[in-house]
Design a protein around this motif. Structure first.
Motif, short mmCIF file in Angstrom:
data_model
loop_
_atom_site.label_atom_id
_atom_site.label_comp_id
_atom_site.label_asym_id
_atom_site.label_seq_id
_atom_site.Cartn_x
_atom_site.Cartn_y
_atom_site.Cartn_z
N ARG A 116 0.82 -1.21 0.00
CA ARG A 116 0.00 0.00 0.00
C ARG A 116 0.85 1.26 0.00
N ALA A 117 2.08 1.15 0.48
CA ALA A 117 2.95 2.33 0.52
C ALA A 117 3.91 2.36 -0.67
N GLN A 118 3.84 1.34 -1.51
CA GLN A 118 4.74 1.27 -2.65
C GLN A 118 4.06 1.78 -3.91
N SER A 119 4.86 2.27 -4.85
CA SER A 119 4.39 2.78 -6.13
C SER A 119 3.60 4.07 -5.95
N GLY A 120 3.43 4.78 -7.05
CA GLY A 120 2.69 6.02 -7.02
C GLY A 120 1.22 5.80 -7.33
N PRO A 121 0.47 6.88 -7.54
CA PRO A 121 -0.94 6.77 -7.87
C PRO A 121 -1.19 6.02 -9.18
N SER A 122 -2.43 5.63 -9.39
CA SER A 122 -2.77 4.73 -10.48
C SER A 122 -2.99 5.41 -11.83
N PHE A 123 -3.55 6.61 -11.82
CA PHE A 123 -3.87 7.26 -13.10
C PHE A 123 -3.13 8.57 -13.24
N PRO A 124 -2.57 8.79 -14.44
CA PRO A 124 -2.53 7.92 -15.61
C PRO A 124 -1.42 6.88 -15.51
N SER A 125 -1.46 5.90 -16.41
CA SER A 125 -0.44 4.87 -16.45
C SER A 125 0.76 5.36 -17.25
N GLY A 126 1.91 5.44 -16.61
CA GLY A 126 3.11 5.87 -17.32
C GLY A 126 3.50 4.92 -18.43
N HIS A 127 3.38 3.61 -18.18
CA HIS A 127 3.70 2.62 -19.22
C HIS A 127 2.82 2.82 -20.45
N MET A 128 1.52 3.00 -20.21
CA MET A 128 0.59 3.17 -21.32
C MET A 128 0.83 4.48 -22.06
N ALA A 129 1.11 5.54 -21.32
CA ALA A 129 1.35 6.84 -21.92
C ALA A 129 2.56 6.79 -22.84
N ASN A 130 3.66 6.24 -22.35
CA ASN A 130 4.89 6.20 -23.15
C ASN A 130 4.72 5.39 -24.43
N ASN A 131 4.11 4.22 -24.30
CA ASN A 131 3.98 3.35 -25.47
C ASN A 131 2.95 3.88 -26.48
N THR A 132 1.93 4.55 -26.00
CA THR A 132 0.96 5.15 -26.91
C THR A 132 1.60 6.27 -27.72
N VAL A 133 2.40 7.09 -27.07
CA VAL A 133 3.12 8.15 -27.77
C VAL A 133 4.00 7.56 -28.87
N ILE A 134 4.75 6.52 -28.55
CA ILE A 134 5.62 5.89 -29.54
C ILE A 134 4.81 5.33 -30.69
N ALA A 135 3.67 4.71 -30.38
CA ALA A 135 2.83 4.11 -31.42
C ALA A 135 2.31 5.17 -32.39
N VAL A 136 1.84 6.29 -31.86
CA VAL A 136 1.32 7.36 -32.72
C VAL A 136 2.42 7.88 -33.63
N MET A 137 3.62 8.06 -33.10
CA MET A 137 4.74 8.53 -33.92
C MET A 137 5.11 7.50 -34.99
N CYS A 138 5.05 6.23 -34.64
CA CYS A 138 5.35 5.18 -35.62
C CYS A 138 4.38 5.24 -36.79
N VAL A 139 3.10 5.44 -36.50
CA VAL A 139 2.09 5.51 -37.57
C VAL A 139 2.31 6.75 -38.44
N LEU A 140 2.56 7.89 -37.81
CA LEU A 140 2.71 9.13 -38.56
C LEU A 140 3.95 9.14 -39.45
N LEU A 141 5.02 8.50 -38.98
CA LEU A 141 6.27 8.52 -39.75
C LEU A 141 6.45 7.31 -40.64
N PHE A 142 5.96 6.15 -40.22
CA PHE A 142 6.22 4.91 -40.97
C PHE A 142 4.96 4.26 -41.53
N ARG A 143 3.83 4.96 -41.41
CA ARG A 143 2.58 4.56 -42.05
C ARG A 143 2.16 3.12 -41.71
N ARG A 144 2.01 2.27 -42.73
CA ARG A 144 1.45 0.93 -42.51
C ARG A 144 2.25 0.11 -41.51
#
Length: 217
Positions: A116-144
């Motif tokens: 209960r004293a470990q880790s930070g708050p739940s929202f937002p998810s840092g893992h999800m945020a980082n990977n979503t950003v990378i995914a969007v950039m992959c689509v915009l630059l490398f298309r299919r």
């Protein structure tokens, strides 16, 4: 509904193969050398598009971390599942280098008072945020080919629920928030490029009038 879905994923839809896979894909330290290698390759051999991709990702990740993820975690202070309930947890064994942990069976335990004293708050998810950003950039630059990274995004998002670190709503909301942030960053950088590049680097701008390259590729 949020709790029902969480308990299905965390407690019932489990098996030893998923235990290792979910814990591994969610452990950033395992994949850091891989991402650094890809970034260096793109900077050296990826041409203008590769360098723009790395630049986009670094800027968007920095903005996401310092202006979205951290402030929202602090302001909302939502508790993680493992901080408020007894949930099933998967922990990788120690190994050096870290990737060797994939050859070891992970430990399974249930959260207790110490979590209960470990880790930070739940929202937002840092893992999800980082990977979503990378995914969007992959689509915009490398298309299919770039769309393939959304498989990673889905796996990471699922793993955060599977491991008892986040509620399903955390993962889903973070996905849409981070995708929107990434698109806004790209739009802003494109405006800056079209304003500044003709004045500061006209020869480069003549070859690359848009950071996104040919939209028909």
């Amino acid at each position: 509904m949020d709790q029902t879905i969480f308990h299905f994923i965390n407690e019932q839809w489990t098996n030893p193969v998923l235990d290792l896979f979910m814990a591994a894909i969610s452990d950033a330290k395992i994949w850091q050398p891989f991402f650094v290698g890809i970034a260096l390759y793109l900077l050296i051999f990826g041409g203008f598009k590769g360098r723009v991709f790395v630049f986009y990702v670094l800027i968007a990740l920095a903005i996401s971390d310092y202006f979205l993820v951290r402030p929202l975690k602090s302001a909302l202070d939502r508790r993680r599942p493992k901080q408020v309930e007894k949930v099933r947890m998967v922990q990788l064994q120690k190994a050096n280098p870290k990737i060797l942990t994939l050859a070891k069976k992970p430990a399974i335990r249930f959260s207790d008072q110490s979590d209960r004293a470990q880790s930070g708050p739940s929202f937002p998810s840092g893992h999800m945020a980082n990977n979503t950003v990378i995914a969007v950039m992959c689509v915009l630059l490398f298309r299919r080919w770039g769309w393939l990274y959304f498989i990673v995004v889905a796996a990471v998002g699922y793993s955060r629920i599977y491991l008892g670190a986040h509620w399903p709503s955390d993962v889903l909301a973070t996905f849409f928030m981070s995708a929107g942030e990434a698109l806004l960053v790209v739009a802003l950088l494109e405006v800056i490029w079209r304003w500044a590049a003709p004045r500061l680097a006209p020869a480069v701008f003549a070859r690359h009038p848009s950071l996104l390259g040919d939209q028909n590729q």
